[in-house]
Enzyme design. Structure first.
Site: not given
Ligand code: AMP
Length: 291
Positions: A30-31, A37, A61, A148-150
């Site tokens: 999402m920038g 990232h 979302q 894996r953070k999310d």
């Protein structure tokens, strides 16, 4: 590096890559890009010939009252960072390119998305699954890298790809942290001075659970209590959950953890919602104490 705005143009470019016998690597974001990232871009470059970063703040979302309007948008800096990291394309569609007038189809998610963040953000994973399915349909066969953070998002997408027979290899990359252990997040820039020390409570709790697990502790109640205790510093806890790392099903308090177990949490510091997790038995300790 080229910036692409239109889905049809992106599809054509990806078809060309495959026609040359090369592999496409996709990094959906999402920038407001940070080192986390860019580590995904590096992981994609290891696995693919041509790497594409999508930058799209996906409205479906976000729930009512969430931070869609104030979500940081830094496209110029993001494009420069992607070029520097060796990406080949940035896909930055307008909202109505992804959701044209009249669109109405949504991807229905299941039990993997029911608990943890799914329970606190109704509709969130349906929105994620919908936009990721659209991206996969535009891009076609590829390797897609997620953080894996999310962790729950990663599991939902694994499930999605399996269940819908999508031609995508999903790769989960490790969480990138600051040197003090705070997980990098685009939302960290919302933190005010004075709030950041409170934000460290999440990694402190995970570190305590990691230490106990390494010392042999397998009681779900105890692991959860250790992870929760430092969160007295935050303003509100959404959840601290010990769960099966594959199905995302929460474990009962009287259960015992197996060789791998997920400890995941979401908490508020001021107006900022932070998440973090570890798969104990698999992930490294999130930080080292300063000596
Ligand atoms: P976002 O832009 O926040 O939607 O994230 C895009 C992708 O980057 C997702 O796959 C995230 O899991 C991943 N990501 C975000 N923060 C980190 C981090 N600190 N370390 C690794 N991956 C991350």
């Amino acid at each position: 590096m080229q910036v692409v705005h239109e889905p049809a143009e992106l599809r054509r470019l990806c078809d060309e890559v495959r026609a040359r016998g090369q592999r496409v690597g996709l990094v959906p974001t999402m920038g407001a890009l940070h080192r986390g990232h860019l580590a995904l871009v590096a992981a994609a470059r290891e696995r693919a010939d041509v790497v594409l970063v999508s930058i799209f703040v996906n409205p479906t979302q976000f729930g009512p009252g969430e931070d869609l309007d104030r979500y940081p948008r830094t496209l110029d800096a993001d494009v420069a960072a992607c070029a520097e990291a060796g990406a080949h394309y940035v896909f930055a569609p307008a909202s109505d390119a992804m959701y044209p007038p009249g669109e109405e189809t949504r991807v229905n998610v299941g039990a993997t998305a029911a608990d943890l963040c799914g329970a606190h953000r109704p509709g969130h994973f349906e929105g994620v699954a919908t936009v990721v399915t659209k991206l996969f349909a535009i891009v076609g066969s590829c390797v897609a890298v997620f953080g894996r953070k999310d962790y729950q998002q990663l599991r939902v997408i694994h499930r999605l790809v399996t269940d819908l027979f999508l031609p995508v290899e999903v790769v989960g990359a490790p969480t990138v942290r600051e040197s003090d252990g705070l997980a990098l997040s685009s939302r960290n820039r919302y933190l005010r001075e004075g709030e950041r020390p409170k934000a460290l409570a999440l990694r402190t709790g995970l570190g305590a659970a990691w230490d106990a697990f390494a010392a042999g502790e397998r009681s779900v109640t105890k692991l959860r209590a250790l992870a929760t205790a430092p969160l007295s510093a935050v303003d509100r806890i959404d959840y601290v959950t010990v769960a099966d790392p594959d199905t995302m099903r929460p474990l009962d308090d009287d259960a015992r953890a197996g060789d791998r177990v997920l400890v995941a949490m979401a908490a508020w510091v001021g107006k900022t919602r932070l998440i973090d997790n570890l798969v104990l038995g698999e992930d490294e300790r999130p930080y080292r104490e300063q000596t």
